[in-house]
Design an enzyme around this catalytic site. Structure first.
Site, PDB file in Angstrom:
ATOM      1  N   GLU A 150      -6.034  -8.272  -0.398  1.00 56.96           N
ATOM      2  CA  GLU A 150      -6.693  -7.871   0.849  1.00 56.96           C
ATOM      3  C   GLU A 150      -8.136  -7.506   0.543  1.00 56.96           C
ATOM      4  O   GLU A 150      -8.410  -6.665  -0.310  1.00 56.96           O
ATOM      5  CB  GLU A 150      -6.012  -6.663   1.500  1.00 56.96           C
ATOM      6  CG  GLU A 150      -4.686  -6.933   2.149  1.00 56.96           C
ATOM      7  CD  GLU A 150      -4.157  -5.717   2.908  1.00 56.96           C
ATOM      8  OE1 GLU A 150      -4.983  -4.912   3.408  1.00 56.96           O
ATOM      9  OE2 GLU A 150      -2.927  -5.558   2.993  1.00 56.96           O
ATOM     10  N   GLU A 187       0.814  -1.216   0.000  1.00 53.98           N
ATOM     11  CA  GLU A 187       0.000   0.000   0.000  1.00 53.98           C
ATOM     12  C   GLU A 187       0.850   1.269   0.000  1.00 53.98           C
ATOM     13  O   GLU A 187       0.597   2.231   0.722  1.00 53.98           O
ATOM     14  CB  GLU A 187      -0.950  -0.018   1.198  1.00 53.98           C
ATOM     15  CG  GLU A 187      -1.973  -1.129   1.132  1.00 53.98           C
ATOM     16  CD  GLU A 187      -3.017  -1.081   2.215  1.00 53.98           C
ATOM     17  OE1 GLU A 187      -4.129  -1.583   2.002  1.00 53.98           O
ATOM     18  OE2 GLU A 187      -2.726  -0.530   3.300  1.00 53.98           O
TER      19      GLU A 187
END
Length: 405
Positions: free
Chosen positions: A303, A98
């Site tokens: 995710e 991320e």
């Protein structure tokens, strides 16, 4: 449970505790020998993140994290070590978890921290514009080096980026052109600005405009820019939790789940209090299509999940039907995206076992299919208990999702 792949990370600090040593920590490597060998023994394909929000502390306090060019060489030493160690065992590597959170959360995403020059032990609390964008450039170079080194050391392995992509589903609140543009620009400056560099090999023009408007030009090297252009990622991995809206009259914020804007009146609910993330299962189809249309790379959902406050009931059960509704609804729209022509490599839930939530720093926000007896105040036996969702997700894996059709 039947997992055929499993995502985890290698902690840079286990291998090079300070980050700048010349020789690795053998006991750290032995730890991952056991972990990766066990995954393979259990027929789970290892999916390994190289940096998951844990730049070694010494590199942060001594050099300012990724704002310093020297981290590129430290990183090359680290990835060269693990690529050689796990050659032939790990086929899927993710570079920076991320990383597109860099502008919003520079410390965790880039190890970038501005220190008080009069007292280096006292963080000022905010990172300068210049440090964040210099770190952006250095990370782009490091990502390209990762691809290059992997192809040289283990040509059978693949390297992907990892972006928090909930922000891709930032919808204009209405058809006001300012809101349409604002939503698009939010997506660019929260996701594409890194993904364009990693996937296309170019620093986009809209980033350069930001630099120009702030009278800033990062220190860049022509050969490194050529490296970025030549060594782009093999696939695109992502997280998706929720969507948001953009309204020019509202303040945009964000957390680990993505961007937060004005409440979307067309969504029917949110996760239970106290977190109340808006639930938008259709949003994952939208995100997958946008990303595939833009990058034409295989997509890997690494995710997606929901955090709930839950405990064992009087019957000794943990009935988390809400979780399975969330998962099933999202998987159905993943299937729709595949039917749209999107190449989806796989789906990994976050996270299979209860852990401390990164977003809130507490055990109370539980994501797992497996309950862990541990609580916010630190008490608990760590004993594991299977939740009802465990069995349903096992059925989904066994049928490769066909049970949902």
């Amino acid at each position: 449970m039947g997992f055929n792949c499993f995502r985890t990370s290698i902690a840079w600090g286990r291998i090079f505790p300070n980050g700048d040593e010349t020789e690795p920590n053998e006991k750290g490597l032995e730890f991952y020998d056991r972990l990766i060998d066990k995954m393979i023994e259990l027929h789970m394909e290892p999916v390994i993140t190289l940096s998951h929000y844990e730049t070694p502390l010494h590199l942060v306090t001594e050099y300012g994290g990724w704002s310093h060019h020297r981290l590129i060489d430290d990183w090359k030493r680290y990835v060269t070590t693990v690529f050689n160690r796990y050659k032939g065992k790990v086929k899927y590597w993710l570079t920076f978890n991320e990383v597109n959170n860099l502008l919003r959360n520079p410390l965790v995403a880039g190890g970038v921290l501005t220190l008080n020059p009069e007292n280096p032990d006292d963080p000022i609390g905010s990172t300068t514009f210049e440090d964040k964008w210099q770190a952006y450039y250095h990370i782009c170079v490091a990502n390209a080096w990762t691809v290059k080194l992997c192809r040289e050391i283990d040509p059978q392995a693949k390297v992907g980026c990892m972006m928090t992509s909930s922000s891709v589903a930032t919808y204009p609140y209405n058809c006001d052109p300012d809101n349409v543009w604002g939503a698009y620009d939010t997506v660019r400056m929260s996701n594409f600005y890194f993904a364009d560099a990693f996937c296309f090999g170019e620093i986009p023009g809209y980033v350069k405009r930001v630099w120009k408007e702030h009278d800033f030009q990062p220190v860049m090297d022509k050969q490194e820019l050529e490296l970025i252009k030549e060594y782009t990622v093999d696939f695109f991995s992502l997280s998706y939790y929720r969507s948001s809206t953009y309204d020019k009259e509202s303040v945009m914020s964000g957390d680990t789940g993505g961007i937060l804007g004005k409440e979307n009146p067309y969504l029917e609910g949110c996760s239970p209090e106290p977190w109340c993330w808006p639930i938008d299962s259709k949003g994952i189809r939208y995100v997958l299509n946008v990303l595939y249309d833009r990058y034409h790379l295989p997509l890997f959902i690494v995710e997606n999940g929901i955090g709930l406050d839950e405990n064992i009931d009087e019957n000794g059960q943990i009935d988390d039907a809400f979780r399975m509704t969330y998962v099933e609804d999202h998987l159905k729209y993943v299937h729709e995206a595949i039917q749209d022509g999107v190449e989806v490599m796989g789906y990994l839930y976050w996270g299979p076992i209860d852990i401390v939530s990164a977003g809130t720093g507490e055990m109370k926000k539980r994501y797992g299919f497996v309950y862990v007896d541990r609580f916010n105040d630190g008490h608990g036996t760590l004993e594991r208990h299977i939740k009802n969702s465990y069995y349903r997700y096992k059925e989904i894996i066994e049928s490769n999702g066909e049970i949902l059709l």
